[in-house]
Design a protein around this motif. Structure first.
Motif: not given
Length: 213
Positions: A33-38, A58-59, A62-69, A91-94
């Motif tokens: 994930l780190v390799r492909e998204v950074e 981690w996302l 680095r400034g992403w607004r993340v929805t974790g499922v 910056r996170t929602e679950w």
């Protein structure tokens, strides 16, 4: 992952697994994930099967607004605590979903599914197709799946059969239109020591797909 009888309830299985220990995963983001998204520009992200939240945190860091499922309420509770401790709770929602039965609404600049493989019932093909549909134009779909057992573990060590994906097989399953580009399609061998510490390796498969329109 080994298949188990279809009568095994996925929600109960995963909730029991998380409750059996204080923590299952390392708390570190998956290296692929780190390799492909950074290098990607942060936007909105959907993390499918987020577990205890390491990738989502981690996302978000680095400034992403993340929805974790995830299917497990216990996993999501731990993910929320991880985000709060890392200072990225805003910056996170679950969301709790049994993927294949329900799926988050909306579209995202990044949809990530890391090792979305289960020893209990999971319609993986349908979930991956829904994941692709959730990618906004200009966005990225990132999939990482185990390509087989670790070198120290064989299929005959398990009471049930396992079906692992192939690089071409997943692309055929997705059946993406021409508006998609394959950025990464790779088998990666990595160190994978056994639970007793003996050295070993495992092959992971990674696809990064860009939706152009």
């Amino acid at each position: 992952m080994p298949a188990t009888p279809p009568t095994t309830d996925p929600a109960r299985f995963w909730e029991d697994r998380y409750r059996d220990s204080d923590r299952i995963w390392s708390g570190n983001p998956n290296p692929l994930l780190v390799r492909e998204v950074e290098t990607l520009t942060p936007g909105t992200a959907l993390e499918l099967g987020c577990g205890e939240g390491a990738d989502a945190v981690w996302l978000a860091g680095r400034g992403w607004r993340v929805t974790g499922v995830d299917i497990s309420a216990t996993a999501l509770e731990r993910a929320g605590a991880h985000a709060a401790a890392a200072g990225v709770a805003a910056r996170t929602e679950w969301q709790r979903h049994e993927l294949g039965v329900t799926f988050p609404e909306g579209t995202y600049d990044l949809v990530s599914a890391q090792f979305l493989q289960s020893p209990v019932a999971l319609d993986q093909g349908r979930v991956l197709r829904l994941a692709a549909e959730a990618v906004a134009p200009g966005g990225t779909l990132l999939l990482v799946l185990h390509g087989g057992w670790p070198s120290w573990q064989g299929e005959h060590d398990h009471p049930f059969e396992a079906v692992f994906p192939t690089l071409d097989g997943v692309l055929e399953q997705l059946a993406l239109p021409e508006s998609w580009q394959v950025v990464t399609r790779e088998a990666v061998e990595r160190p994978a020591p056994s639970p007793t510490g003996e050295p070993g390796t495992r092959v992971d498969l990674v696809w990064r797909l860009h939706r152009t329109a």
